[in-house]
Design a protein around this motif. Structure first.
Motif, PDB file in Angstrom:
ATOM      1  N   VAL A   1      26.533  -1.490-113.851  1.00 43.36           N
ATOM      2  CA  VAL A   1      25.538  -2.438-114.357  1.00 43.36           C
ATOM      3  C   VAL A   1      24.477  -1.674-115.149  1.00 43.36           C
ATOM      4  CG1 VAL A   1      23.939  -4.296-113.778  1.00 43.36           C
ATOM      5  CG2 VAL A   1      25.893  -3.831-112.279  1.00 43.36           C
ATOM      6  N   PRO A   2      24.486  -1.772-116.477  1.00 45.08           N
ATOM      7  CA  PRO A   2      23.425  -1.127-117.263  1.00 45.08           C
ATOM      8  C   PRO A   2      22.104  -1.848-117.028  1.00 45.08           C
ATOM      9  CG  PRO A   2      25.323  -1.714-118.647  1.00 45.08           C
ATOM     10  CD  PRO A   2      25.477  -2.430-117.346  1.00 45.08           C
ATOM     11  N   VAL A   3      21.072  -1.116-116.640  1.00 47.36           N
ATOM     12  CA  VAL A   3      19.792  -1.749-116.308  1.00 47.36           C
ATOM     13  C   VAL A   3      18.632  -0.919-116.832  1.00 47.36           C
ATOM     14  CG1 VAL A   3      20.598  -2.930-114.227  1.00 47.36           C
ATOM     15  CG2 VAL A   3      19.712  -0.596-114.050  1.00 47.36           C
ATOM     16  N   GLY A   4      17.508  -1.611-117.019  1.00 46.10           N
ATOM     17  CA  GLY A   4      16.234  -0.942-117.193  1.00 46.10           C
ATOM     18  C   GLY A   4      15.595  -0.748-115.833  1.00 46.10           C
ATOM     19  N   LYS A   5      14.405  -0.189-115.826  1.00 47.62           N
ATOM     20  CA  LYS A   5      13.737   0.151-114.572  1.00 47.62           C
ATOM     21  C   LYS A   5      13.466  -1.083-113.720  1.00 47.62           C
ATOM     22  CE  LYS A   5       9.822   2.917-112.943  1.00 47.62           C
ATOM     23  NZ  LYS A   5       8.651   3.737-113.378  1.00 47.62           N
ATOM     24  N   ASP A   6      13.098  -2.202-114.367  1.00 52.59           N
ATOM     25  CA  ASP A   6      12.707  -3.399-113.622  1.00 52.59           C
ATOM     26  C   ASP A   6      13.847  -4.002-112.822  1.00 52.59           C
ATOM     27  OD1 ASP A   6      10.174  -3.145-114.543  1.00 52.59           O
ATOM     28  OD2 ASP A   6      10.277  -4.781-116.003  1.00 52.59           O
ATOM     29  N   ASN A   7      15.073  -3.871-113.311  1.00 53.57           N
ATOM     30  CA  ASN A   7      16.203  -4.552-112.673  1.00 53.57           C
ATOM     31  C   ASN A   7      16.967  -3.680-111.683  1.00 53.57           C
ATOM     32  OD1 ASN A   7      16.039  -7.170-113.827  1.00 53.57           O
ATOM     33  ND2 ASN A   7      16.733  -6.315-115.768  1.00 53.57           N
ATOM     34  N   LEU A   8      16.543  -2.457-111.513  1.00 50.99           N
ATOM     35  CA  LEU A   8      17.223  -1.571-110.562  1.00 50.99           C
ATOM     36  C   LEU A   8      17.253  -2.151-109.145  1.00 50.99           C
ATOM     37  CD1 LEU A   8      18.676   1.108-110.139  1.00 50.99           C
ATOM     38  CD2 LEU A   8      16.440   2.191-109.830  1.00 50.99           C
ATOM     39  N   PRO A   9      16.167  -2.773-108.645  1.00 51.76           N
ATOM     40  CA  PRO A   9      16.210  -3.336-107.282  1.00 51.76           C
ATOM     41  C   PRO A   9      17.289  -4.399-107.111  1.00 51.76           C
ATOM     42  CG  PRO A   9      13.941  -3.148-108.014  1.00 51.76           C
ATOM     43  CD  PRO A   9      14.795  -2.864-109.209  1.00 51.76           C
ATOM     44  N   HIS A  10      17.645  -5.123-108.180  1.00 45.63           N
ATOM     45  CA  HIS A  10      18.683  -6.146-108.066  1.00 45.63           C
ATOM     46  C   HIS A  10      20.056  -5.519-107.813  1.00 45.63           C
ATOM     47  CE1 HIS A  10      16.076  -9.474-109.063  1.00 45.63           C
ATOM     48  NE2 HIS A  10      15.576  -8.750-110.040  1.00 45.63           N
ATOM     49  N   VAL A  11      20.287  -4.372-108.428  1.00 45.45           N
ATOM     50  CA  VAL A  11      21.561  -3.680-108.186  1.00 45.45           C
ATOM     51  C   VAL A  11      21.615  -3.205-106.742  1.00 45.45           C
ATOM     52  CG1 VAL A  11      23.072  -1.802-108.919  1.00 45.45           C
ATOM     53  CG2 VAL A  11      21.690  -3.006-110.612  1.00 45.45           C
ATOM     54  N   GLU A  12      20.479  -2.770-106.207  1.00 46.54           N
ATOM     55  CA  GLU A  12      20.447  -2.335-104.811  1.00 46.54           C
ATOM     56  C   GLU A  12      20.756  -3.496-103.871  1.00 46.54           C
ATOM     57  OE1 GLU A  12      20.264   0.769-103.839  1.00 46.54           O
ATOM     58  OE2 GLU A  12      20.126   1.365-105.945  1.00 46.54           O
ATOM     59  N   VAL A  13      20.230  -4.687-104.159  1.00 49.17           N
ATOM     60  CA  VAL A  13      20.553  -5.868-103.352  1.00 49.17           C
ATOM     61  C   VAL A  13      22.047  -6.167-103.438  1.00 49.17           C
ATOM     62  CG1 VAL A  13      20.240  -8.364-103.134  1.00 49.17           C
ATOM     63  CG2 VAL A  13      18.252  -6.899-103.524  1.00 49.17           C
ATOM     64  N   THR A  14      22.598  -6.076-104.640  1.00 51.34           N
ATOM     65  CA  THR A  14      24.027  -6.346-104.822  1.00 51.34           C
ATOM     66  C   THR A  14      24.877  -5.351-104.046  1.00 51.34           C
ATOM     67  OG1 THR A  14      23.609  -7.282-107.018  1.00 51.34           O
ATOM     68  CG2 THR A  14      25.866  -6.585-106.535  1.00 51.34           C
ATOM     69  N   ARG A  15      24.494  -4.092-104.064  1.00 48.50           N
ATOM     70  CA  ARG A  15      25.231  -3.081-103.307  1.00 48.50           C
ATOM     71  C   ARG A  15      25.198  -3.404-101.814  1.00 48.50           C
ATOM     72  NH1 ARG A  15      26.441   1.859-105.372  1.00 48.50           N
ATOM     73  NH2 ARG A  15      25.896   2.883-103.404  1.00 48.50           N
ATOM     74  N   SER A  16      24.046  -3.836-101.326  1.00 47.16           N
ATOM     75  CA  SER A  16      23.928  -4.177 -99.905  1.00 47.16           C
ATOM     76  C   SER A  16      24.818  -5.363 -99.554  1.00 47.16           C
ATOM     77  CB  SER A  16      22.467  -4.505 -99.563  1.00 47.16           C
ATOM     78  OG  SER A  16      21.641  -3.376 -99.716  1.00 47.16           O
ATOM     79  N   ILE A  17      24.822  -6.377-100.422  1.00 51.44           N
ATOM     80  CA  ILE A  17      25.643  -7.562-100.165  1.00 51.44           C
ATOM     81  C   ILE A  17      27.119  -7.204-100.159  1.00 51.44           C
ATOM     82  CG2 ILE A  17      26.399  -9.739-101.209  1.00 51.44           C
ATOM     83  CD1 ILE A  17      23.460 -10.219-101.983  1.00 51.44           C
ATOM     84  N   ALA A  18      27.552  -6.417-101.135  1.00 50.77           N
ATOM     85  CA  ALA A  18      28.968  -6.012-101.191  1.00 50.77           C
ATOM     86  C   ALA A  18      29.349  -5.229 -99.939  1.00 50.77           C
ATOM     87  CB  ALA A  18      29.218  -5.175-102.453  1.00 50.77           C
ATOM     88  N   ARG A  19      28.509  -4.299 -99.538  1.00 51.81           N
ATOM     89  CA  ARG A  19      28.802  -3.474 -98.371  1.00 51.81           C
ATOM     90  C   ARG A  19      28.855  -4.324 -97.100  1.00 51.81           C
ATOM     91  NH1 ARG A  19      25.296  -0.197 -99.396  1.00 51.81           N
ATOM     92  NH2 ARG A  19      23.553  -0.971 -98.149  1.00 51.81           N
ATOM     93  N   ARG A  20      27.900  -5.227 -96.939  1.00 51.68           N
ATOM     94  CA  ARG A  20      27.863  -6.054 -95.740  1.00 51.68           C
ATOM     95  C   ARG A  20      29.031  -7.030 -95.685  1.00 51.68           C
ATOM     96  NH1 ARG A  20      21.314  -7.212 -96.191  1.00 51.68           N
ATOM     97  NH2 ARG A  20      20.679  -5.058 -95.730  1.00 51.68           N
ATOM     98  N   PHE A  21      29.406  -7.579 -96.837  1.00 52.96           N
ATOM     99  CA  PHE A  21      30.568  -8.475 -96.860  1.00 52.96           C
ATOM    100  C   PHE A  21      31.819  -7.707 -96.439  1.00 52.96           C
ATOM    101  CE2 PHE A  21      34.223 -10.657 -98.456  1.00 52.96           C
ATOM    102  CZ  PHE A  21      33.913 -12.006 -98.339  1.00 52.96           C
ATOM    103  N   ASN A  22      32.011  -6.536 -97.015  1.00 57.48           N
ATOM    104  CA  ASN A  22      33.206  -5.745 -96.703  1.00 57.48           C
ATOM    105  C   ASN A  22      33.250  -5.353 -95.231  1.00 57.48           C
ATOM    106  OD1 ASN A  22      33.882  -5.893 -99.422  1.00 57.48           O
ATOM    107  ND2 ASN A  22      33.105  -3.858 -99.915  1.00 57.48           N
ATOM    108  N   GLU A  23      32.100  -5.018 -94.677  1.00 58.33           N
ATOM    109  CA  GLU A  23      32.051  -4.646 -93.255  1.00 58.33           C
ATOM    110  C   GLU A  23      32.374  -5.829 -92.358  1.00 58.33           C
ATOM    111  OE1 GLU A  23      28.108  -3.142 -92.935  1.00 58.33           O
ATOM    112  OE2 GLU A  23      28.624  -1.129 -93.676  1.00 58.33           O
ATOM    113  N   ARG A  24      31.971  -7.027 -92.778  1.00 54.30           N
ATOM    114  CA  ARG A  24      32.156  -8.208 -91.943  1.00 54.30           C
ATOM    115  C   ARG A  24      33.542  -8.829 -92.102  1.00 54.30           C
ATOM    116  NH1 ARG A  24      27.383 -12.595 -91.952  1.00 54.30           N
ATOM    117  NH2 ARG A  24      26.330 -10.683 -91.248  1.00 54.30           N
ATOM    118  N   TYR A  25      34.067  -8.841 -93.316  1.00 56.51           N
ATOM    119  CA  TYR A  25      35.289  -9.615 -93.594  1.00 56.51           C
ATOM    120  C   TYR A  25      36.465  -8.782 -94.101  1.00 56.51           C
ATOM    121  CZ  TYR A  25      32.008 -13.532 -93.390  1.00 56.51           C
ATOM    122  OH  TYR A  25      31.055 -14.443 -92.990  1.00 56.51           O
TER     123      TYR A  25
END
Length: 344
Positions: free
Chosen positions: A166-190
């Motif tokens: 995901v190409p991002v500027g500084k402002d949108n970096l936190p959104h990628v971190e949320v996405t990484r957390s969601i992907a990781r948690r989904f994979n761990e659960r399902y």
């Protein structure tokens, strides 16, 4: 080390990996079509999208029309803004034969992915997101559910196509971190379904507006890609500076002058301090003339290509991109429901 510094430190290795094997990567990127695209969009992410596309990275570009109403009461001129953005993309070099350009509202599966993703984040995590905080402050209204869950919508946008870059500027970096957390948690659960996407910090992660504030259409401190050269020069002439004649680069003490130097810097590919030295004691008038020339020269070819395009071109591109994106979204949703035991 903060998140931005840590991510920046990983960029040389990530860029080397992309160059060596671009087929490993799939990019999801895009904008909220709240107005015309501007220079910040172009130097911040659009140029990077074109480079990745041309290098062989599979690319998806979303115009998140539903997200226009996250922090405002109506969608406004969203249809006009969507078509305008597509024309900007085409003029900048995004090739619809290589990159799928689509709109959020045409892909209902994105909203179905949103529901299980929402169960994977806490209310506290959503309230901590800096974009939610800043948009809430700028809107001056009560926090609505769509704005609060904005980062989860973005996660669905990224993960529906299993985007891993995901190409991002500084402002949108936190959104990628949320996405990484969601992907990781989904994979761990399902079970393993989604990649944990990596943020690709662009060459110009943060370009200030002409007045030194955050670049924003609502502040009127932007240079849009669709402006004429005369309109561009006029907007730059109106930019605030100060009474000191010698031009120096000092973002804290001289935000207006420094913002103009930053603008010239990205267009000329020179350090802002070097541009300041060139102007010296010639004053803000000379600075503004140089900035206007630099911006117009850097956007001239793009604007010439854009002038040959019409709204019908944008409509055709979106029809094709919507079909491609929805085909993948249906496959991903089926896989998600199967992992969750919800295939009936």
């Amino acid at each position: 080390m903060d998140s931005f510094s840590a991510t920046s430190a990983r960029m040389p290795a990530l860029r080397s990996s992309i160059d060596n094997d671009p087929s490993r990567y799939r990019v999801l990127t895009g904008e909220r079509p709240t107005g015309q695209l501007h220079l910040g969009h172009y130097v911040g992410t659009i140029r990077e999208r074109v480079r990745l596309q041309d290098a062989g990275v599979e690319t998806f570009v979303i115009l998140a029309d539903y997200q226009v109403i996250t922090d405002r009461e109506t969608a406004g001129a969203v249809r006009e803004n969507v078509y305008s953005a597509v024309l900007d993309y085409l003029a900048a070099g995004i090739d619809p034969k290589k990159s799928a350009i689509f709109v959020h509202s045409a892909i209902p599966e994105l909203n179905q992915l949103f529901l299980p993703f929402l169960s994977l984040v806490t209310e506290a995590e959503l309230h901590r997101n800096p974009t939610v905080k800043s948009d809430l402050l700028s809107s001056g209204r009560a926090l609505n559910g769509l704005l609060l869950t904005y980062p989860v919508h973005q996660a669905a946008d990224i993960l529906f196509c299993k985007g891993n870059l995901v190409p991002v500027g500084k402002d949108n970096l936190p959104h990628v971190e949320v996405t990484r957390s969601i992907a990781r948690r989904f994979n761990e659960r399902y079970g393993e379904v989604f990649p944990e996407p990596e943020a690709l910090i662009t060459k110009t992660p943060e370009l200030p507006g002409l007045d030194g504030r955050k670049m924003s259409k609502s502040y009127g401190n932007t240079i849009t890609l669709a402006m004429s050269e005369d309109e561009t020069a006029q907007r730059i002439r109106k930019a605030p500076t100060d009474s000191e004649r010698t031009i120096t680069y000092d973002p804290d003490s001289r935000p207006g002058v420094s913002a103009l130097l930053d603008t010239a810097s990205v267009c000329l590919d020179r350090a802002p301090e070097d541009v300041a030295d060139e102007i010296g004691s010639k004053g803000s008038g000379a600075l503004k003339a140089l900035v206007a020339e630099a911006v117009n020269e850097s956007l001239r070819e793009l604007r010439q290509r854009r002038s040959s395009l019409v709204a019908a071109d944008a409509a055709d591109v979106l029809k094709s991109g919507n079909r491609a994106a929805r085909r993948i979204a249906v496959e991903t949703l089926d896989e998600t429901r199967e992992a969750m035991g919800m295939i009936y």
